[in-house]
Structure formats: C-alpha cells, structure tokens
Design a protein around this motif. Structure first.
Motif, mmCIF file in Angstrom:
data_model
loop_
_atom_site.group_PDB
_atom_site.id
_atom_site.type_symbol
_atom_site.label_atom_id
_atom_site.label_comp_id
_atom_site.label_asym_id
_atom_site.label_seq_id
_atom_site.Cartn_x
_atom_site.Cartn_y
_atom_site.Cartn_z
ATOM 1 N N ILE A 379 157.316 -20.490 125.162
ATOM 2 C CA ILE A 379 157.101 -21.912 124.912
ATOM 3 C C ILE A 379 155.675 -22.301 125.272
ATOM 4 O O ILE A 379 154.985 -23.002 124.516
ATOM 5 N N LYS A 380 155.216 -21.831 126.426
ATOM 6 C CA LYS A 380 153.857 -22.161 126.861
ATOM 7 C C LYS A 380 152.812 -21.536 125.946
ATOM 8 O O LYS A 380 151.747 -22.111 125.720
ATOM 9 N N LEU A 381 153.125 -20.347 125.407
ATOM 10 C CA LEU A 381 152.212 -19.730 124.436
ATOM 11 C C LEU A 381 152.126 -20.592 123.182
ATOM 12 O O LEU A 381 151.025 -20.842 122.658
ATOM 13 N N LYS A 382 153.271 -21.056 122.718
ATOM 14 C CA LYS A 382 153.303 -21.911 121.528
ATOM 15 C C LYS A 382 152.552 -23.216 121.786
ATOM 16 O O LYS A 382 151.770 -23.682 120.949
ATOM 17 N N MET A 383 152.766 -23.777 122.975
ATOM 18 C CA MET A 383 152.093 -25.021 123.327
ATOM 19 C C MET A 383 150.589 -24.832 123.413
ATOM 20 O O MET A 383 149.814 -25.733 123.092
ATOM 21 N N SER A 384 150.165 -23.655 123.836
ATOM 22 C CA SER A 384 148.729 -23.407 123.996
ATOM 23 C C SER A 384 147.996 -23.353 122.661
ATOM 24 O O SER A 384 146.779 -23.525 122.610
ATOM 25 N N LYS A 385 148.753 -23.085 121.593
ATOM 26 C CA LYS A 385 148.134 -22.948 120.270
ATOM 27 C C LYS A 385 148.065 -24.272 119.521
ATOM 28 O O LYS A 385 147.574 -24.335 118.397
ATOM 29 N N ARG A 386 148.600 -25.335 120.087
ATOM 30 C CA ARG A 386 148.525 -26.646 119.448
ATOM 31 C C ARG A 386 147.519 -27.506 120.214
ATOM 32 O O ARG A 386 146.982 -27.090 121.241
ATOM 33 N N LYS A 450 158.946 -38.803 121.556
ATOM 34 C CA LYS A 450 157.985 -37.795 121.078
ATOM 35 C C LYS A 450 157.337 -37.065 122.260
ATOM 36 O O LYS A 450 157.099 -35.859 122.205
ATOM 37 N N LYS A 451 157.043 -37.822 123.308
ATOM 38 C CA LYS A 451 156.427 -37.214 124.485
ATOM 39 C C LYS A 451 157.343 -36.151 125.100
ATOM 40 O O LYS A 451 156.897 -35.049 125.488
ATOM 41 N N ASP A 455 156.369 -32.325 125.446
ATOM 42 C CA ASP A 455 156.355 -31.665 126.760
ATOM 43 C C ASP A 455 157.275 -30.457 126.794
ATOM 44 O O ASP A 455 157.022 -29.496 127.538
ATOM 45 N N ASN A 456 158.338 -30.458 126.000
ATOM 46 C CA ASN A 456 159.288 -29.338 125.950
ATOM 47 C C ASN A 456 158.857 -28.250 124.980
ATOM 48 O O ASN A 456 159.566 -27.261 124.798
ATOM 49 N N GLY A 457 157.693 -28.455 124.341
ATOM 50 C CA GLY A 457 157.183 -27.431 123.444
ATOM 51 C C GLY A 457 157.826 -27.431 122.076
ATOM 52 O O GLY A 457 157.683 -26.463 121.324
ATOM 53 N N GLU A 458 158.528 -28.494 121.720
ATOM 54 C CA GLU A 458 159.191 -28.543 120.414
ATOM 55 C C GLU A 458 158.186 -28.875 119.332
ATOM 56 O O GLU A 458 157.113 -29.435 119.574
ATOM 57 N N ASP A 459 158.554 -28.531 118.099
ATOM 58 C CA ASP A 459 157.669 -28.710 116.948
ATOM 59 C C ASP A 459 157.741 -30.161 116.489
ATOM 60 O O ASP A 459 158.794 -30.640 116.047
ATOM 61 N N LEU A 460 156.617 -30.876 116.568
ATOM 62 C CA LEU A 460 156.582 -32.278 116.168
ATOM 63 C C LEU A 460 156.272 -32.460 114.692
ATOM 64 O O LEU A 460 156.261 -33.584 114.195
#
Length: 514
Positions: A379-386, A450-451, A455-460
């Motif tokens: 999840i943190k890896l995915k978040m780091s790419k956005r 949305k926040k 914060d949970n790393g979901e795809d917005l």
C-alpha cells in the motif's frame, strides 16, 4: 580343587580332578584345548564373524596365556571391527612375549597409525626394521602412510592458521581414511564444521566421540562451541566449564569461558544503556561486543540489530539500514532484522526495497502478521507513486481540517497564476501546474470521505473516487476566498487588496509572500 575335561577317544570326554592328573598331562591337555579354541577362532575369522573369533581367541589365551600368536590373532580380529585400542594392546603384548613375532610388530604399527600416534608408529617401525631388516617390503606401505599423515597434519595446521576451515575439513577427511580412530583428527574436523556453521554435522561428530568416551574433552568443547555460535550462551558456558573439569589445561575452553562471560556482560550493559536512553553509550557497548568473537555470527547478528534499534530511535535511518544489512549478512533468516529494515526503508521512502524485504519475511514466517506487513508495504509503495497531497500543501499527514485550510490558503496564494503574470512563459506554466495540484490536494483532503480513501491508499481515480482530477482549481479558489472583482481573476488581490470575504473567512489570518 579344579576339574578338567580330557578327550579319551574321538568324541568321548572324561572329567578329572586336577589333583589326580599328572601335571605334564594337564599341560598337554591345556595346550590342545587352547589350540582347538584358536583353530575355531580362525574359522570364524575366515567367515568374517569377528566377534565370535575374538571369543574363541580369548578362550585360547585363558587356557594358554603365554602364547604370543594368540594375542596376535585376537589383535587382527579387533582391527577388523575397528577396535584399534584393544588391538594395539594385544599387539604390544604379543611382541613383548616374542620380539621376533613379525606379524605382531606389523599390527602394532598399523594400530598406532590408525590411532594417529605417528611418533609411536615411527618408533615401532624402526624397531621392527632393526630386528627384521630383510622384510622391509612388507612394511613399506606403513612408512608411506606415516609420511603422508605428517604432510596432512602440517597442511591442516597451515589452513587452520589461515582460517580456511573448509580446507581443514577436507584434509582431515583424507587423514581419517588412513587413521580412522584418531581422536585428534576427528576433533579438529568437528571444530572446523562448527566454525563453518555446519552445527548439525559438528554435533553429530562430537556425539559419536562422546559415545566412545563420555569424558572426551575435545568433543565436549565442540558441543560447547556449537551452542556458543547458536547464541545459547549460558549452555555454552556450562559445556566449556565441564571441559575444564575434565582437562584443566584445555586452553581453548578457558578462552571460550572468558569470551562468553565478556560477551554476555557487554551485551547486557548495552541493553541497559539503551533502555535508559543513553544511546551513544549503547552504541559504544554494542560495537565493543562485536569485537569479542568475530566468528559468533548469530550473536553478532543480534548485536547489529540492536545497533539498528539505537539508530532508529535517533531517527538516523541510513545508518540503521546499514546495521540491519550487516545483521542479515550474518544471519539471512533473522526476521527481526528484516522487520527493522522495512521500517527504515519506509522512512527513507525506499518503498520497493521495503516490499522486497516484506516478501522475504512472509516467505520465512508465513504468518498473519507477516501477511499484514506485506500488505501495508505494498500500500505504501502504491501511495509513494502517486501525488503527495500533504507535501503539495506543505502540511503534516496528521493535520486537522483547520490546518489543511490554512495550508491551502498559503499554497494557493503562492502559486496563483495572476501572481506570476509578469514572469517568463516557463514560470507561468510551472505556476499554473502547481496551482492546479494545490486545488487537487485541497479537493481531496478537505473531503472526509476522499481523505480517508486517500490515507488508506485506495484508488481515487475509480468512479468511487470522485474523479478529483476534473476539479477546476480556479473555481475552488473563488469558492474558498469568496470571489474577486473585475480586472482579471483575482487581480484586485494581487494589486494589494484582498478578495471579497477573504478576511472574514479567517479573521487574523496573515498572508506572507516573502
């Protein structure tokens, strides 16, 4: 008063009291009985039933204890079952009874070689040569074996001094082919197996020696060494002390006891310093402990992990990663070191490295906790790419709604295109892009749902995400500040005034354009 059974006819025996028999006849009877026992032993020897052969040779010796050949025969049988200690005893006895008994002398040499006593083997060989110089070809191979073993011993000593333990094991394997009962060779081999980290093999070898002799100091030392290198310090110390009780002059055991005590003491002092918040002192003590026994990989891996814990506490994540890596190099199955390195990688935003470590951890443990750690790392890896909306607004991830609003005001005014209208085309394009990102960030972080998803790393970007990329940043700005007068969007503000309602929206809020 004794009795004796005398054969008076084929298959017919008669029992007499020894007092009633002529002593010469009694001697003759004993000799015949002894010879029969010896011959029976020879038959069993030919059938390779060496234990029965030994039994009948023993009977012959009991009947006629002064016959050198009987001891020589029993020595040969003992050699066939690899009982070289008893074989040597019988061989020596046979030569003492008959110095010209060549077979006994030759077997004595073979036994000395098998036991690894090369000095005694050489002395016995020279003695045999002096008594039987014409039979040199019969013991030429023994002379070759003695010289070969001496060369192997010298090579093993050189390799040991170079810490080439793998080579020592190889050399000792070759030596044991010629000297299978040599305790010194077996001990050196087992010790090197322990130094190589092959603990199961080392313990198996030491157990085999202890079955033969429970007070074998060398074997007890190897068992202690295995425990020491597997981080069982208390049990290791007990084994080393037992070695010293058996052999008070065992230098390696004495040194090992000292190392164990020093290692335990220094490590405990380091732990106490860490607990007390004395971080620099803890680092100093852990590093000192690492120097006590460089070969103790598992204990030293824990010390490196402890060093990493200190650096994490100091928020020095680069050094913490180095310490964790050193621990893993010593023990690639050390889960705690991987866990700490994952934390460090994430703090350093090296999320791909963190995922790799989490995958290794999950393979090693395959537990619910490791599965969750891997999920969080991904999840943190995915978040780091956005886009990092908190970074865009220059606020912390724990910011509340008022802090997010204040951060938006400051960022929006800083990057508003009208403020950069007199800049170069490149400056204008950059400001417009940054202003749009500020709007996107606020649109997400100001919306609780949305926040939470962000914060949970979901795809917005999916339909549930609100399609935040379609937000008009100018409209957000107008809505937030209450709109602006004519003369171009918000030109009134950038000419020195404030947009309508800006002061009222946040009394006391000061804008800074430094």
């Amino acid at each position: 008063m004794g009795v004796v059974r005398v054969q008076v006819a084929p298959g017919v025996h008669k029992t007499y009291h020894t007092a009633d028999i002529d002593p010469k006849l009694l001697q003759t009877v004993s000799e015949k009985e002894a010879e029969d026992a010896k011959n029976t032993g020879n038959n069993f020897y030919k059938q390779k039933d060496y234990f029965k052969a030994i039994k009948f040779y023993t009977n012959a010796i009991n009947l006629l204890p002064d016959k050198a050949a009987y001891y020589g025969n029993r020595a040969a049988a003992y050699m066939m079952i690899s009982n070289y200690t008893n074989a040597l005893e019988d061989s020596v006895k046979s030569v003492e009874m008959d110095p010209n008994f060549f077979k006994g002398g030759l077997r004595m040499i073979k036994c000395y070689i098998a036991l690894g006593n090369l000095t005694a083997a050489s002395r016995a060989l020279q003695d045999l040569k002096s008594r039987d110089p014409n039979n040199s070809t019969s013991y030429a191979s023994e002379n070759t074996n003695i010289n070969r073993l001496r060369d192997l011993e010298a090579n093993a000593d050189k390799d040991m001094n170079k810490s080439d333990f793998r080579r020592v094991v190889y050399v000792m394997d070759r030596a044991l082919e010629m000297a299978p009962a040599c305790v010194n060779y077996k001990t050196k081999r087992a010790e090197c197996l322990a130094l190589l980290g092959r603990y199961n093999e080392a313990q198996e070898a030491s157990n085999e020696m202890l079955r033969a002799n429970s007070l074998n100091a060398g074997a007890l030392y190897v068992k202690g060494l295995c425990l020491f290198y597997q981080d069982h310090l208390d049990k290791a110390r007990q084994h080393f002390l037992q070695v010293l009780r058996v052999d008070p002059d065992h230098g390696k055991a004495r040194l090992a006891v000292k190392e164990v005590k020093e290692l335990e003491s220094t490590k405990q002092k380091g732990n106490a310093a860490f607990t007390s918040g004395k971080n620099e002192e803890a680092l100093k003590l852990y590093r000192a402990a690492l120097l006590i026994c460089p070969n103790n990989k598992l204990t030293n891996a824990k010390l490196h992990a402890n060093i990493a814990a200190v650096y994490i506490k100091l928020r020095n994540y680069e050094e913490a990663v180095k310490a964790c890596t050193a621990a893993i190099k010593l023990d690639d199955g050390y889960v705690k070191a991987y866990a700490r390195r994952i934390v460090c990688y994430q703090e350093l935003e090296q999320h791909e490295d963190a995922v790799r470590d989490a995958e290794k951890m999950h393979k090693m443990e395959h537990s619910r906790e490791s599965k969750q750690r891997l999920r969080d790392a991904n999840i943190k890896l995915k978040m780091s790419k956005r886009k990092d909306y908190y970074k865009i607004l220059a606020c912390s991830k724990s910011a509340n709604m008022d802090e997010i609003k204040k951060a938006y005001k400051k960022a929006a005014l800083k990057h508003h295109p009208d403020r950069h209208s007199h800049g170069t085309e490149e400056e204008k394009a950059t400001a417009e892009k940054q202003f749009k990102e500020v709007g996107e960030a606020y649109a997400v972080l100001s919306d609780p749902k949305k926040k939470l998803r962000y914060d949970n790393g979901e795809d917005l970007d999916d339909p549930m995400g609100g399609m935040h990329h379609d937000v008009d940043p100018t409209q957000i700005f107008q809505t937030f500040f209450g709109g602006a007068g004519g003369g171009g969007p918000h030109q009134q503000f950038f000419n020195g005034g404030f947009p309508h309602g800006a002061r009222g929206a946040d009394p006391g809020f000061t804008f800074s354009f430094g």
